[in-house]
Design a protein around this motif. Structure first.
Motif, PDB file in Angstrom:
ATOM      1  N   ALA A 129      -1.653 -29.360  59.274  1.00 20.44           N
ATOM      2  CA  ALA A 129      -2.213 -28.859  58.009  1.00 20.44           C
ATOM      3  C   ALA A 129      -1.154 -28.287  57.084  1.00 20.44           C
ATOM      4  N   PHE A 132       3.379 -31.459  53.712  1.00 15.14           N
ATOM      5  CA  PHE A 132       3.088 -32.051  52.408  1.00 15.14           C
ATOM      6  C   PHE A 132       4.269 -32.892  51.954  1.00 15.14           C
ATOM      7  N   HIS A 325      -3.823 -27.740  49.732  1.00 18.04           N
ATOM      8  CA  HIS A 325      -4.719 -28.880  49.953  1.00 18.04           C
ATOM      9  C   HIS A 325      -5.723 -29.051  48.821  1.00 18.04           C
ATOM     10  N   GLY A 342      -1.794 -34.789  53.466  1.00 18.65           N
ATOM     11  CA  GLY A 342      -0.689 -34.091  52.818  1.00 18.65           C
ATOM     12  C   GLY A 342       0.177 -35.006  51.989  1.00 18.65           C
TER      13      GLY A 342
END
Length: 369
Positions: A129, A132, A325, A342
């Protein structure tokens, strides 16, 4: 590993906020890493000039830069150091082979990593998570490269070489799949060490297959040496390489043998708007050198990270990562938002070709909107 701090003078009500940068600052890839670092420094300075406040305190952003030497083992040590230092996010690393293992360190700490030049799809396929990507990934680039080779270069006999890294091998594999799906013929496949400069055995065998295009999946300086050897073996094929090739290191290593080389790079050939003009002017004044293609994405990496701080209304890394996000941020490279993995949404790519010892944009493909 080296460390550098950039900060204005502190006042009584100021809150210091640490941002990390990681990339190669020494070794063969240092020119690329230093190029990105300059852009990050500029972005941190600009963020401080904007007088950002959180819960009554003025935030003063401070940069910690680390040299990962483009080496995976060093990159893990760098990631551990940045986590222990208390950064809210990291801009980097430069190459995918380092970003992938480092990303797991950042994920455990809940710290966002914004990679401005790591394009291997595997980086964002780990279900982390906190990972990116500021540019398009290699599956997209490889598909576009294959389409250009088949439709524009009208190649039908294609040889492929990769450097066995996560980046080079992954890009080459997707390129091969796209070529075959498009009706092209992969006449030979080879792998070499990312450290080698000896391509004699590969090229001796390749010459027998008579390719009209040779694709090389490897970094800029090695690709330049490969271009020299391709000419030395009198293989009359157009060289096509991966993103990250466009820049002076390839031109210096290839010399006249690089003429005609093609590469598909993430991003637009040029940008528009007052913000971009200020950035470009400031970069020239600060660096005194040519800006490489990935520098604007590093600048925007800081910008979107700071925007996520505002969006989250917090300096807690996990809340900042969650805000990334959801974010929609207008940067100098265009509108920035990320998909569930991402990855950058709607990335643009540009085809470049070496003409008269310079990289020249040939065609823009993709979209930034």
């Amino acid at each position: 590993m080296s460390s550098m701090l950039v900060t204005p003078a502190l006042r009584a009500a100021d809150k210091t906020v640490l941002i990390g940068y990681a990339g190669p600052l020494t070794g063969a890839s240092a020119p690329a890493g230093l190029n990105l670092l300059r852009a990050v420094e500029m972005a941190v300075d600009d963020a401080n000039r904007s007088e950002i406040r959180l819960q009554g305190e003025r935030l003063v952003f401070k940069l910690i830069s680390q040299d990962d030497r483009a080496d995976p083992a060093t990159g893990v040590l760098v990631a551990e150091y940045l986590v222990k230092s208390g950064v809210i996010g990291v801009i980097g690393h430069w190459n995918s082979g380092v970003s992938i293992p480092a990303s797991r360190i950042y994920a455990k700490a809940g710290i966002a990593q914004l990679a401005s030049a790591s394009t291997a799809r595997a980086y964002t396929q780990q279900n982390l998570a906190t990972s990116f990507r500021m540019v398009g990934h290699d599956d997209e680039g490889a598909d576009l490269s294959a389409d250009y080779v088949l439709r524009q270069l009208r190649a039908r006999r294609i040889a492929i070489v990769d450097d066995r890294t996560a980046f080079g091998a992954g890009y080459a594999e997707q390129f091969a799949r796209s070529v075959q799906a498009g009706g092209g013929n992969v006449v030979s496949r080879y792998t070499v060490s990312s450290k080698t400069s000896d391509f004699n055995a590969v090229l001796k065998e390749m010459a027998l297959t008579e390719p009209d295009v040779v694709f090389f999946g490897g970094l800029d300086t090695q690709a330049g040496q490969f271009a020299r050897d391709l000419k030395r073996f009198n293989i009359a094929a157009r060289l096509v390489s991966v993103d990250g090739t466009v820049g002076q290191p390839f031109l210096s290593a290839a010399g006249a043998a690089g003429e005609g080389t093609i590469a598909v790079e993430p991003g637009l050939p040029s940008y528009k708007g007052a913000q971009w003009k200020r950035f470009e002017k400031s970069y020239r004044e600060r660096a005194g050198s040519t800006m490489e293609l990935f520098a604007p994405f590093s600048y925007d990496g800081v910008g979107v990270l700071v925007a996520a701080v505002r969006e989250a209304n917090s300096l807690e890394p996990k809340k900042i990562a969650a805000a990334l996000h959801q974010i929609r941020y207008e940067g100098i490279t265009g509108l920035i938002s990320f998909d569930a993995e991402g990855n950058l949404r709607n990335p643009a790519f540009t085809v470049y070709q070496v003409k008269n010892a310079n990289w020249v944009p040939v065609k823009m493909i993709g979209s930034r909107r």
